[in-house]
Write a protein that holds these residues in place. Structure first.
Motif, short mmCIF file in Angstrom:
data_model
loop_
_atom_site.label_atom_id
_atom_site.label_comp_id
_atom_site.label_asym_id
_atom_site.label_seq_id
_atom_site.Cartn_x
_atom_site.Cartn_y
_atom_site.Cartn_z
N ALA A 152 0.84 -1.19 0.00
CA ALA A 152 0.00 0.00 0.00
C ALA A 152 0.88 1.24 0.00
O ALA A 152 1.99 1.24 0.54
CB ALA A 152 -0.92 0.01 1.23
N ILE A 153 0.36 2.29 -0.63
CA ILE A 153 1.07 3.58 -0.66
C ILE A 153 0.81 4.34 0.63
O ILE A 153 -0.33 4.40 1.10
CB ILE A 153 0.63 4.41 -1.88
CG1 ILE A 153 1.20 3.81 -3.16
CG2 ILE A 153 1.07 5.87 -1.74
CD1 ILE A 153 0.85 4.58 -4.41
N THR A 181 -6.89 6.32 2.14
CA THR A 181 -7.88 5.41 1.58
C THR A 181 -8.24 5.85 0.16
O THR A 181 -8.04 6.99 -0.22
CB THR A 181 -9.15 5.38 2.45
OG1 THR A 181 -9.67 6.71 2.57
CG2 THR A 181 -8.86 4.83 3.82
N THR A 182 -8.78 4.92 -0.60
CA THR A 182 -9.20 5.18 -1.98
C THR A 182 -10.73 5.22 -2.03
O THR A 182 -11.38 4.34 -1.45
CB THR A 182 -8.69 4.07 -2.91
OG1 THR A 182 -7.28 4.02 -2.85
CG2 THR A 182 -9.12 4.30 -4.34
N PRO A 185 -8.40 10.42 -0.27
CA PRO A 185 -7.12 10.34 0.45
C PRO A 185 -7.07 11.18 1.72
O PRO A 185 -6.06 11.14 2.42
CB PRO A 185 -6.12 10.86 -0.59
CG PRO A 185 -6.90 11.82 -1.40
CD PRO A 185 -8.30 11.26 -1.47
N GLY A 188 -7.88 8.05 6.40
CA GLY A 188 -6.89 6.99 6.39
C GLY A 188 -6.49 6.58 7.78
O GLY A 188 -7.24 6.77 8.74
N VAL A 212 -3.62 7.08 -5.80
CA VAL A 212 -4.58 6.60 -4.80
C VAL A 212 -6.00 6.99 -5.19
O VAL A 212 -6.92 6.16 -5.15
CB VAL A 212 -4.21 7.16 -3.42
CG1 VAL A 212 -5.30 6.84 -2.41
CG2 VAL A 212 -2.88 6.61 -2.95
#
Length: 245
Positions: A152-153, A181-182, A185, A188, A212
């Motif tokens: 994950a980025i 999160t996608t 962003p 998160g 993302v």
């Protein structure tokens, strides 16, 4: 012979219609790609201006509000007033008298049980995000999440500090990272990850955010990222050729 010629002509007509339909579809998609981002950007900008105007204009005295004298409202006047007021607040807060007033106000807020927690948290967030000298979110990276083998980025925030750093220093040297999160962003998770488990990326934070938001559909070209690192133009051309292949 004539029947075969007729079938050939019919096939050519169908082929021409198919190619024409394909061209029209491609023209439409190209126009959508060009006009879509422009339209959404203009709509978001216009919505933001109207939102600020709706908040600020009611507080502007009628004597100074151009809407009083003109038969039509001026969009953006409230935004201009807001920028001017915020600039003046910053100017007044920069001198000794302004800092004294702010100090007194913060002491008063500090005695309010619930308000002080909200104010201190928001103040720290704004100072961190808007501080030009800060180094927050300057690097994108990869971590294995939510399990081994899945990546994950994340955005590297800073070295882990405070009690968390003291509790973890015997176990690992960690960094504070934000896992977006996608496709949103701004939400998160805050994670404290050992440095050896983080793979830093060459792409900018903006490019990583696009990746993302688009769920992987918008991907920055890697050779362009390496352009600053590869001095030899022949080597750079080889990298680009291999990428195109």
């Amino acid at each position: 012979m004539s029947r075969h010629k007729h079938k050939t002509e019919e096939a050519n007509k169908i082929g021409h219609r198919t190619r024409a339909t394909t061209r029209l579809r491609n023209y439409f998609l190209t126009g959508l790609v060009i006009a879509g981002p422009i339209g959404i950007t203009l709509w978001l900008t216009w919505t933001f201006i109207k939102w600020v105007d709706g908040w600020v204009k009611p507080f502007v005295p009628k004597l100074y509000n151009p809407d009083t004298y003109l038969p039509f409202p001026i969009p953006g006047f409230g935004l201009i007033v807001a920028v001017f007021v915020l600039t003046m607040v910053g100017f007044l807060a920069a001198n000794f008298l302004g800092r004294s007033f702010i100090s007194v106000g913060e002491k008063i807020v500090g005695r309010m049980p619930l308000v002080r927690n909200i104010y201190s948290g928001l103040k720290q967030i704004f100072e961190t995000v808007l501080d030009e000298r800060g180094s927050s979110f300057t690097t994108a990276a990869l971590i294995e999440y939510p399990r081994r083998g899945l990546w994950a980025i994340v955005f590297i925030s800073t070295d882990t500090k405070g009690e968390v750093e003291r509790r973890l220093k015997d176990k690992a040297d960690t960094l504070s990272v934000f896992l977006p999160t996608t496709p949103n962003p701004t939400s998160g998770f805050l994670l404290f990850v050992p440095k050896e488990d983080i793979i830093e990326l060459d792409m900018s934070v903006e490019d990583a955010a696009k990746l993302v938001i688009s769920a992987g559909l918008v991907n920055p070209k890697y050779p362009e990222i390496l352009a600053d690192e590869i001095v030899d133009p022949v080597q750079l051309e080889r990298v680009r050729t291999s990428e195109d292949a």
